[in-house]
Design an enzyme around this catalytic site. Structure first.
Site, PDB file in Angstrom:
ATOM      1  N   ASP A 184       0.913  -1.134   0.000  1.00  0.00           N
ATOM      2  CA  ASP A 184       0.000   0.000   0.000  1.00  0.00           C
ATOM      3  C   ASP A 184       0.956   1.188   0.000  1.00  0.00           C
ATOM      4  O   ASP A 184       1.598   1.472   1.011  1.00  0.00           O
ATOM      5  CB  ASP A 184      -0.875   0.005   1.258  1.00  0.00           C
ATOM      6  N   HIS A 185       1.077   1.861  -1.130  1.00  0.00           N
ATOM      7  CA  HIS A 185       2.197   2.813  -1.224  1.00  0.00           C
ATOM      8  C   HIS A 185       2.043   3.980  -0.248  1.00  0.00           C
ATOM      9  O   HIS A 185       3.006   4.660   0.042  1.00  0.00           O
ATOM     10  CB  HIS A 185       2.442   3.274  -2.664  1.00  0.00           C
ATOM     11  N   HIS A 191      -5.738   2.875   1.103  1.00  0.00           N
ATOM     12  CA  HIS A 191      -4.884   3.969   1.576  1.00  0.00           C
ATOM     13  C   HIS A 191      -5.486   4.717   2.767  1.00  0.00           C
ATOM     14  O   HIS A 191      -4.800   4.998   3.750  1.00  0.00           O
ATOM     15  CB  HIS A 191      -4.640   4.987   0.462  1.00  0.00           C
TER      16      HIS A 191
HETATM   17  C1  BG6 Z   1      -3.348   4.956  -6.414  1.00  0.00           C
HETATM   18  C2  BG6 Z   1      -4.693   5.092  -7.045  1.00  0.00           C
HETATM   19  O1  BG6 Z   1      -3.322   3.854  -5.550  1.00  0.00           O
HETATM   20  O2  BG6 Z   1      -3.044   6.135  -5.679  1.00  0.00           O
HETATM   21  C3  BG6 Z   1      -4.735   6.315  -7.946  1.00  0.00           C
HETATM   22  O3  BG6 Z   1      -4.983   3.938  -7.804  1.00  0.00           O
HETATM   23  C4  BG6 Z   1      -4.297   7.540  -7.201  1.00  0.00           C
HETATM   24  O4  BG6 Z   1      -6.041   6.510  -8.473  1.00  0.00           O
HETATM   25  C5  BG6 Z   1      -2.986   7.304  -6.464  1.00  0.00           C
HETATM   26  O5  BG6 Z   1      -4.156   8.586  -8.140  1.00  0.00           O
HETATM   27  C6  BG6 Z   1      -2.656   8.466  -5.568  1.00  0.00           C
HETATM   28  O6  BG6 Z   1      -1.382   8.313  -5.055  1.00  0.00           O
HETATM   29  P1  BG6 Z   1      -0.515   9.548  -4.586  1.00  0.00           P
HETATM   30  O7  BG6 Z   1       0.736   8.963  -4.046  1.00  0.00           O
HETATM   31  O8  BG6 Z   1      -0.301  10.413  -5.815  1.00  0.00           O
HETATM   32  O9  BG6 Z   1      -1.321  10.292  -3.574  1.00  0.00           O
END
Ligand code: BG6
Length: 508
Positions: free
Chosen positions: A179-180, A242
């Site tokens: 989960d980044h 997230h």
């Molecule tokens: C991803 C989603 O997991 O996270 C995208 O699939 C989203 O839709 C993105 O744009 C947002 O990530 P960050 O790091 O730019 O906030």
């Protein structure tokens, strides 16, 4: 670090180019890759090793946080890379891959520790895991790890099925679910900030905190992802994973020197304590929205239904706001508001903690919004911590003014989420990966929302692109006597003008 063979499914894909190769390169520059390290890129396309390396080199030049302009370092990095054609369902391709991997391990005299990174659509996860097992790739005399991207299932049932199937080839401790958001440096710091600061520890309860607001707003729309996004919406794309992970990370209370098991166990406890939301009540606690046309950074943009690949009749959610409660000793009575949306006024992921007891002295003529103390964690794109305090206006001595104490880190110093996560997976540290228990509990909590959306029990509000979402999202907080804090408009400009700003630059 243990010798490692990094086996990448989806090596010609977008994620590999934008995130995985740059992350590996930056780890390499920092000396955080194992001495004996090989990357096997896999894809359907026929590519020579040379072309593959050239493509990876190009990806580094386009997307690396640090410039890839030291030719000698880049070519040393790329010498670990090779490419193999692999069709996901062809057993022979896995047998061939095993031969190549064994040859390389023998040449390096390296232990057969293998990390399988699935940068492919979720529909391929189970086939790959099963073939890794049956081919023998996963049964060497070293460790094996499976790194997978979201989405982990489409709902509670499918997530359970997926987990059951993966567990036939990999044990839970071998699965690293990315989960980044858990890789974002500020999210990783939440834990230590709390542990290392008795002042925060003391405040971290319902005695002092009035409410918590977790926001992840984006200015981008659906982009070229209609086929995926129109079936998932904000609730599955962002909220179930997230946003609930941010909630868990913020709400945990950890003992000193906690281990990764402590973190995961306590996150699970938080999720277990989130008060369930029955389907009939979803409309009271959840706001669903879809963007209409509007203006983003001065440019007109179309509404969701006019985006390429989206049907005129789509009822997909591009915005969701929800009110949650955690029924435990620390948080009972504190509402948590979560919102996330596409085509919003600004790109910002932040957590705002609003403290109790805003100043009440009427003689001091505070405007009716009052000025509570706020603690704001800016997660991305900028990273920082702001504390909103009240001070006296030097010009108008009978008025209080909010003052912001800001701590910022400079962006280029901050490692990318993927660097943190891939580095952790290589070292075998699961702290910032989603354990199955958390994923399952999150789906369980979200399932009634999915059902209520599917049965149209929740109104679909439209909001102008470039706004902060539908008015109903403001009303959700207004019902409790609160409002979203720290949105860039209209609060920020006034307060910045009125308040003083003290900026300290953290030395990283
Ligand atoms: C991803 C989603 O997991 O996270 C995208 O699939 C989203 O839709 C993105 O744009 C947002 O990530 P960050 O790091 O730019 O906030």
């Amino acid at each position: 670090m243990d010798a490692t063979t990094f086996i990448l499914f989806g090596a010609t894909g977008d994620l590999a180019k934008r995130k995985i190769y740059p992350a590996l390169f930056n780890l390499f520059i920092d000396g955080k890759l194992p001495q004996a390290f090989s990357v096997f890129g896999l894809g359907r396309r026929e590519l020579t090793d040379e072309t593959f390396r050239a493509n990876v080199g190009q990806a580094l030049r386009s997307f690396s946080r640090r410039e890839a302009n030291d030719d000698e370092a880049v070519s040393r990095f790329l010498s670990a890379f090779s490419y193999s054609v692999l069709h996901i369902d062809r057993e022979d391709d896995y047998a061939n891959l095993l031969r190549l991997v064994e040859q390389r391990e023998a040449a390096l005299n390296a232990a057969p520790n293998r990390m399988f990174y699935l940068s492919v659509g979720p529909e391929f996860f189970t086939t790959i895991a099963a073939n890794v097992k049956s081919s023998g790739l996963g049964s060497a005399d070293g460790w094996k790890r499976l790194v997978i991207e979201k989405p982990f299932g489409h709902d509670l049932q499918s997530a359970r099925e997926l987990n059951e199937q993966l567990s036939r080839s990999f044990e839970e401790h071998e699965v690293f679910r990315i989960d980044h958001y858990l890789g974002k440096p500020m999210v990783q710091k939440l834990e230590i900030l709390q542990q290392a600061n008795p002042v925060l520890q003391a405040l971290w309860t319902n005695r002092h905190i009035a409410n918590v607001q977790i926001t992840a707003n984006e200015t981008v729309g659906v982009e070229e992802r209609a086929g995926y996004y129109d079936h998932v919406g904000a609730v599955r794309d962002m909220f179930q994973n997230h946003m609930l992970q941010l909630l868990m990370m913020l709400a945990i209370h950890l003992p000193n020197n906690s281990t990764s098991d402590d973190v995961r166990l306590r996150k699970k406890k938080v999720m277990e304590a989130v008060v369930p939301l029955p389907k009939e009540n979803v409309a009271l606690q959840v706001i669903r929205g879809q963007y209409a046309e509007g203006t983003i950074q001065g440019k007109p943009v179309v509404g969701y239904k006019s985006e390429p690949g989206i049907a005129e009749t789509s009822t997909n959610d591009t915005f969701i706001a929800a009110r949650l409660e955690i029924d435990d000793y620390f948080w009972r009575g504190v509402p948590f508001y979560i919102r996330t949306g596409k085509r919003m006024a600004e790109k910002s992921t932040r957590i705002v903690i609003e403290f109790k007891e805003p100043l009440k002295q009427p003689a001091l003529a505070l405007d009716d919004s009052k000025t509570p103390n706020l603690l704001v964690f800016e997660i991305s794109p900028n990273e920082g911590i702001t504390l909103q305090l009240n001070t006296r206006d030097p010009q108008q001595k009978d008025e209080f003014k909010p003052m912001h104490v800001n701590f910022h880190t400079s962006e280029q110093d901050v490692p990318e989420a993927y660097e943190n996560l891939i580095g952790d997976a290589l070292r075998g540290d699961p702290t910032f990966f989603s354990h199955w228990d958390e994923v399952e509990l999150a789906w369980k909590w979200v399932q009634p929302i999915l059902d209520a959306f599917a049965e149209n029990l929740v109104p679909l509000h439209s909001y102008a692109a470039g706004s902060y979402g539908p008015a109903a999202s403001d009303e959700l907080l207004a019902k409790d006597g609160y409002r979203w804090r720290f949105d860039a408009e209209p609060e920020q400009p006034n307060e910045t003008k009125a308040g003083e700003n003290y900026a300290y630059h953290a030395n990283h």
